[in-house]
Design a protein around this motif. Structure first.
Motif, PDB file in Angstrom:
ATOM      1  N   GLY A 282       0.725  -1.312   0.005  1.00  0.00           N
ATOM      2  CA  GLY A 282      -0.029  -0.037  -0.011  1.00  0.00           C
ATOM      3  C   GLY A 282       0.804   1.154  -0.108  1.00  0.00           C
ATOM      4  O   GLY A 282       1.803   1.123   0.464  1.00  0.00           O
ATOM      5  N   GLU A 283       0.111   2.512  -0.445  1.00  0.00           N
ATOM      6  CA  GLU A 283       0.911   3.614  -0.210  1.00  0.00           C
ATOM      7  C   GLU A 283       1.446   3.967   1.193  1.00  0.00           C
ATOM      8  O   GLU A 283       0.444   3.787   2.162  1.00  0.00           O
ATOM      9  N   ASP A 284       2.580   4.568   1.301  1.00  0.00           N
ATOM     10  CA  ASP A 284       2.927   4.848   2.500  1.00  0.00           C
ATOM     11  C   ASP A 284       3.564   6.123   2.565  1.00  0.00           C
ATOM     12  O   ASP A 284       4.759   6.803   2.573  1.00  0.00           O
ATOM     13  N   TRP A 285       2.576   7.324   2.700  1.00  0.00           N
ATOM     14  CA  TRP A 285       3.101   8.566   2.351  1.00  0.00           C
ATOM     15  C   TRP A 285       3.979   9.022   3.898  1.00  0.00           C
ATOM     16  O   TRP A 285       4.599   9.954   3.782  1.00  0.00           O
ATOM     17  N   GLU A 286       3.428   8.328   4.831  1.00  0.00           N
ATOM     18  CA  GLU A 286       4.335   8.866   6.027  1.00  0.00           C
ATOM     19  C   GLU A 286       5.950   8.587   5.787  1.00  0.00           C
ATOM     20  O   GLU A 286       6.719   9.432   6.388  1.00  0.00           O
ATOM     21  N   GLN A 287       5.937   7.634   5.135  1.00  0.00           N
ATOM     22  CA  GLN A 287       7.526   7.045   5.002  1.00  0.00           C
ATOM     23  C   GLN A 287       8.022   8.073   3.514  1.00  0.00           C
ATOM     24  O   GLN A 287       9.216   8.314   3.544  1.00  0.00           O
ATOM     25  N   PHE A 288       7.256   8.246   2.785  1.00  0.00           N
ATOM     26  CA  PHE A 288       7.785   8.809   1.512  1.00  0.00           C
ATOM     27  C   PHE A 288       7.762  10.347   1.442  1.00  0.00           C
ATOM     28  O   PHE A 288       8.226  11.143   0.738  1.00  0.00           O
TER      29      PHE A 288
END
Length: 795
Positions: A282-288
Motif C-alpha cells: 500500500g501507499e506509505d506517505w508517512e515514509q515517503f
C-alpha cells in the motif's frame, strides 16, 4: 556435460543464464517460482549508472553500457536502453570531496565524468538553491527492466538454456558439504553439479536451510511516477540529490521520484503475501513524504503536477549495503548473487558475466573481495541483526561515505574477551572486520565523540601520542580478532608446502611470513605460519579474511589434515615497544633476551601460560602473546599493572605503513603477485607451490611495482587515488596513512614500470597523486622511513 541450475528468474538470474550459455558452460536450467521478473525486477526504476565509488564496482557496472545495446541486436528485442546523462548533486563540502574522488575513479576506466560548479548547473525546471556542485556523468542511462529481462531470456534460450516458470524450489540438496541440486515444492528433485541462487529477497530462506550465512533483508522500497509534465527535456537526465536521499529520472514525459530511506520497513518474503507475483504494498506517505518534499524543493513545478502511481514493492538489501556474489563458504558448488541493494537491473550485466566466469573457471575472474560472499561473518546473517541493520543499510546507499565512518545499528556482535579491559583503558570502539576494537584511546570525554572529516583526522594527534610510547616504553595492541587456524595431521606439512610460497619445513618454533597464491600467481592469503610440532602448524591471518582463508585451506586440505579455527578460543595481546623485553622479563622467569626474531615458544607471564611469538606489525621490538580466554584478563592486568599502555587500531595502521608493510584487501589481493607487491623475499624458488609457473613467468618481466611514497602537503590518502606522471595516469594508491611516529604522509601505490626498471630508477621518476581534484607531489621511498634496517624490531 555439467548441469547448472539457476534459481530465480529476475534480471540477475537471466543474465547469468545468458552468460553461461554464451560461454558454452554446459546444460543450463533456470527455474522461476512464478513468472519471469515477477519478484522485484519488474518494478525496478531502470537507472543505469556505470560509475561507482570503487574501481571494481565500476568495472562491474560499466559493462551494462556495452551489453544492453548489443543484447537488442542479438535478441531482436528492445531493452529500452538510452543514454540520458546524469548529475550527482552535492549540498555539503564533504560531498564535493567525495564526488571529486569518484570522478577520478571513472576517468581511470575511460568514463567522462566532470565536476560542475553549482552556479553553472543548468537542468530545465530544477532549482539549484543550496547545490554547491555536481558530478556530471555523460554515460548515465535508462533501461526498461522487463524488456531487458525478456531480451536476456530470448537470447539465453537461443543459446541453449532451458527456462521453466511456475517451479518453486523448496530446499537445496546438499550432501557431504557439496550442493547436489534442489528439491521442489511438489517433492520432485532437480539434480545439478552446480547451483546459483539468484532469487533476490527469496534467497535467504533457502540459504538458511542449507546452513549458508546470507545477511539479507527484504524491505518496502518505494517511488512515485508523476502525471505527464509539459516541456520536460527528452531525454531527462538522472538526478541524484544525494544529501536529501532522492533520485529523479525521466520516463516518457513523466518523472520517477524515489529515495533511500533510513529506518526502512522490513518485510517477510515468506509471509502471507510472499508468493504473490508482481506484489505491491500500500501507499506509505508517512515514509515517503520527506522524499516528496525534497523533490518539490528541487523541482518546484511538481507542486502543480499530480501523482499517477505510487510504487511500493519489495527489495532486498545486504546488511553492509554491498553486493554478495560468489561461491559460498559453507557449501561447495553453491553460488550466490544476492543483496543487489536496488541496483540489480543495472548490475545484472556485470554480475552475470563475472559469476558465469567464476562458475566455469572455479575462480573469480577479477578481484571481487568487496562484494565476495566469502567476506560474510555468520553472526551477521541472524534475523535480528539484519533487521536492525535496515535502520541504516538502505539510507547508506545515498549517505555520505565519510572516511572512517562507523555504523551505529547492529553493533557489538563480536567482542574480545578483554573488551571490558580495553574499555577501562579509554577505548573508543569501532567496527573492524566485524569485531569491536579500540580505534584510539581517549584521555578524557573531549576525545571520545570526534567529528568525521575529509581532511586531517581529529584523532591524528592521539595516534602520535599512543605511538610515542613505543620509543622507550611498552604498548599493548588488541590482536585477538586476527584469524587463527591450527593445521594438524600427517598431511599438514605437505598441504602448506603446496600452498605457501615460502619453505614450510622449518624447525619447530619457527614463524614464517608467507603468501598463498592462486594459479595466476595472485595473492589469496597473506599469513604468518608458525610450526608448533612435527605435524602441527598455526596460521595467523587477517581479521577480515578469517572466513575466506579458512575455506581456502579447507578446499585444499584433503583427508590427512584436520583444521581447527581457534580464533575465538584465545586472546592475542601484542606487547610492543623498546621497553617490552624489560617489562616481560619482570613478569616472567623465561629468557626474553635469547629469543630470536620470527620464533615462538611456550612461556609463563605473571603465572599465565602463553604462546609468545616474536613478530611485529608495528616494526618494534615486541611479542604477540596468545593465551586462552579464561586466563586473558589476568595476563592483561599484569601487563597494564607493570606500566604497559594501549595502542589503538589507527595507530597500528600508522605504524605499519611507515614500515612499508602491506595488508590484504587493499595492497594485496588475487590480482597482484608477490613480485609486483615487493614481497619476492618471501618466495622460495627451490620448492614447488601453487601458482609457481605463473610467478616464474613474471621474473624479469614485471610491468608494475608496488612502492611506498611520501606525499607533500597534508591530503587524506585513502586508496584508489590516481598516481600521475607527466600528466598521465600510471597507477593508483592502494592504501595511505600518516606515519604514527614519523608524521609523514605516506601511501602505498601500484605503478607501471618499464622493462627491467629497478627500484632506484622508479624512485628517480616524478609522480603526483590526485586527491579529491587536487594534485600533490609524491616521491618514491627506496626504504621505509621508520627504522629502515629493522634494527629496533630485531634488537
Amino acid at each position: 556435460m555439467a548441469r547448472i541450475l539457476i534459481i530465480g528468474g529476475g534480471a540477475v538470474g537471466l543474465s547469468l543464464a545468458y552468460h553461461l550459455t554464451r560461454r558454452g558452460a554446459g546444460e543450463v536450467l533456470l527455474v522461476e517460482r512464478n513468472q519471469l521478473t515477477s519478484g522485484t525486477s519488474w518494478h525496478a526504476a531502470g537507472i543505469v549508472g556505470p560509475l561507482r565509488a570503487t574501481p571494481n564496482a565500476t568495472r562491474i557496472a560499466m559493462y551494462a553500457g556495452e551489453l544492453f545495446p548489443r543484447l537488442e541486436d542479438e535478441a531482436g528485442l528492445s531493452t529500452g536502453y538510452r543514454r540520458t546523462g546524469g548529475y550527482w548533486l552535492a549540498r555539503d563540502p564533504a560531498r564535493m570531496d567525495e564526488l571529486h574522488r569518484i570522478a577520478a575513479v571513472g576517468r581511470q576506466f575511460g568514463l567522462t565524468p566532470s565536476i560542475v560548479a553549482g552556479a553553472a548547473l543548468s537542468v530545465p525546471g530544477m532549482d539549484g538553491a543550496g547545490v554547491l556542485g555536481a558530478l556530471r556523468v555523460e554515460e548515465d542511462a535508462n533501461v526498461n527492466p522487463v524488456d531487458l529481462c525478456m531480451a536476456y531470456a530470448k537470447a539465453a534460450r537461443a543459446q541453449g538454456a532451458q527456462i521453466r516458470e511456475g517451479v518453486t524450489v523448496a530446499s537445496l540438496l546438499v550432501e557431504g558439504g557439496r550442493v547436489k541440486g534442489a528439491r521442489l515444492a511438489d517433492g520432485s528433485e532437480i539434480l545439478a553439479d552446480t547451483v546459483a541462487l539468484c532469487a533476490g529477497a527469496w534467497s535467504k530462506v533457502l540459504a538458511d536451510q542449507a546452513g549458508v550465512a546470507l545477511p539479507l533483508q527484504a524491505v518496502e522500497h518505494m517511488y512515485v511516477v508523476t502525471e505527464p509534465m509539459a516541456h520536460l527535456p527528452h531525454p531527462y537526465p538522472v538526478l541524484r540529490d544525494l544529501d536529501r536521499g532522492i533520485y529523479v529520472k525521466g520516463d516518457a514525459g513523466k518523472l520517477v521520484i524515489g529515495g533511500f530511506e533510513p529506518f526502512a520497513k522490513c518485510w517477510n518474503p515468506h509471509g502471507p503475501d510472499g508468493d504473490r507475483p508482481f506484489l505491491e504494498f500500500g501507499e506509505d506517505w508517512e515514509q515517503f513524504t520527506p522524499f516528496m518534499e525534497a523533490a518539490l524543493a528541487l523541482i518546484p513545478s511538481l507542486a502543480e503536477t499530480g501523482i499517477q502511481h505510487f510504487m511500493n514493492g519489495p527489495e532486498s538489501f545486504a546488511a553492509d549495503s554491498r553486493l554478495m556474489i560468489g561461491q559460498t563458504n559453507e557449501v561447495d558448488g553453491l553460488y550466490i548473487a544476492a543483496g543487489m541493494n536496488s541496483v540489480g537491473v543495472m548490475s545484472s550485466a556485470g554480475v552475470g558475466r563475472v559469476l558465469a566466469d567464476w562458475m566455469v573457471e572455479g575462480a573469480s575472474p577479477i578481484d571481487l573481495w568487496e562484494m565476495d560472499i566469502a567476506r560474510v561473518d555468520p553472526l551477521t546473517a541472524a534475523a535480528a541483526h539484519v533487521e536492525k541493520r535496515m535502520e541504516e543499510a538502505v539510507g547508506d546507499v545515498f549517505g555520505l561515505h565519510w572516511p572512517f565512518k562507523q555504523p551505529k545499528a547492529g553493533r557489538g556482535l563480536r567482542k574480545s574477551a578483554l573488551h571490558d579491559r580495553w574499555a577501562a583503558q579509554g577505548a573508543v570502539f569501532g567496527l573492524t572486520a566485524g569485531w569491536e576494537r579500540g580505534l584510539w584511546y581517549a584521555a578524557g570525554p573531549a576525545e571520545r565523540d570526534l567529528p568525521y572529516s575529509v581532511g586531517e583526522q581529529p584523532w591524528q594527534d592521539i595516534v602520535h601520542r599512543e605511538a610515542a610510547v613505543l620509543a622507550e616504553g611498552t604498548a599493548l595492541v588488541d590482536l585477538s580478532p586476527f584469524g587463527k587456524f591450527d593445521v594438524i595431521g600427517p598431511g599438514a606439512l605437505a598441504l602448506l608446502q603446496h600452498l605457501a610460497v615460502s619453505q614450510m619445513d622449518v624447525a619447530e618454533g619457527r614463524a614464517v611470513y608467507t603468501q598463498f597464491l592462486n594459479a595466476k600467481a595472485g595473492i589469496e592469503a597473506d599469513v604468518t605460519v608458525t610450526r608448533l610440532g612435527a605435524q602441527h602448524f598455526r596460521i595467523t591471518s587477517g581479521a577480515a579474511t578469517r572466513w575466506r582463508d579458512l575455506v581456502w585451506l579447507r578446499r585444499h586440505a584433503g583427508d590427512q589434515v584436520a583444521l581447527h579455527d581457534v580464533t575465538e578460543t584465545e586472546c592475542v595481546i601484542g606487547v610492543m615497544g623498546a621497553g617490552s623485553r624489560i617489562l616481560l622479563a619482570g613478569l616472567s622467569g623465561d629468557d626474553w633476551q635469547d629469543f630470536p626474531f620470527s620464533t615462538a615458544r611456550r612461556v609463563s607471564v605473571a603465572g599465565v601460560a602463553c604462546l609468545a611469538t616474536r613478530v611485529s606489525f608495528v616494526g618494534e621490538l615486541g611479542w604477540e602473546l596468545s593465551v586462552p580466554i579464561a586466563d586473558a584478563a589476568r595476563l592483561f592486568d599484569a601487563l597494564t599493572g607493570a606500566g604497559a599502555r594501549p595502542l589503538g587500531h589507527y595507530a597500528l595502521d600508522g605504524c605499519r605503513i611507515e614500515k612499508g608493510y602491506r595488508h590484504w584487501g587493499h595492497d594485496l589481493g588475487p590480482e597482484i603477485s608477490p613480485l609486483e607487491a615487493g614481497l619476492g623475499f618471501a618466495v622460495d624458488w627451490d620448492k614447488d607451490f601453487l601458482g609457481k609457473p605463473a610467478l616464474q613467468a613474471q621474473r624479469g618481466a614485471l610491468t608494475r611495482r608496488m612502492v611506498l611514497m611520501e606525499v607533500e602537503g597534508r591530503p587524506l590518502i585513502l586508496h584508489d587515488e590516481p598516481v600521475r606522471e607527466a600528466g598521465g595516469v600510471v597507477g593508483a594508491t592502494t592504501s595511505g596513512a600518516r606515519g604514527a611516529r614519523t608524521a609523514k604522509g605516506l601511501a602505498l601505490a601500484l605503478v607501471a614500470i618499464g622493462a627491467g626498471e629497478t627500484l632506484a630508477e622508479t624512485a628517480a621518476r616524478s609522480f603526483e597523486i590526485e586527491v579529491a581534484g587536487r594534485l600533490y607531489r609524491a616521491k618514491v621511498l627506496p626504504r621505509p622511513p621508520f627504522d629502515p634496517k629493522g634494527e629496533r624490531m630485531k634488537a
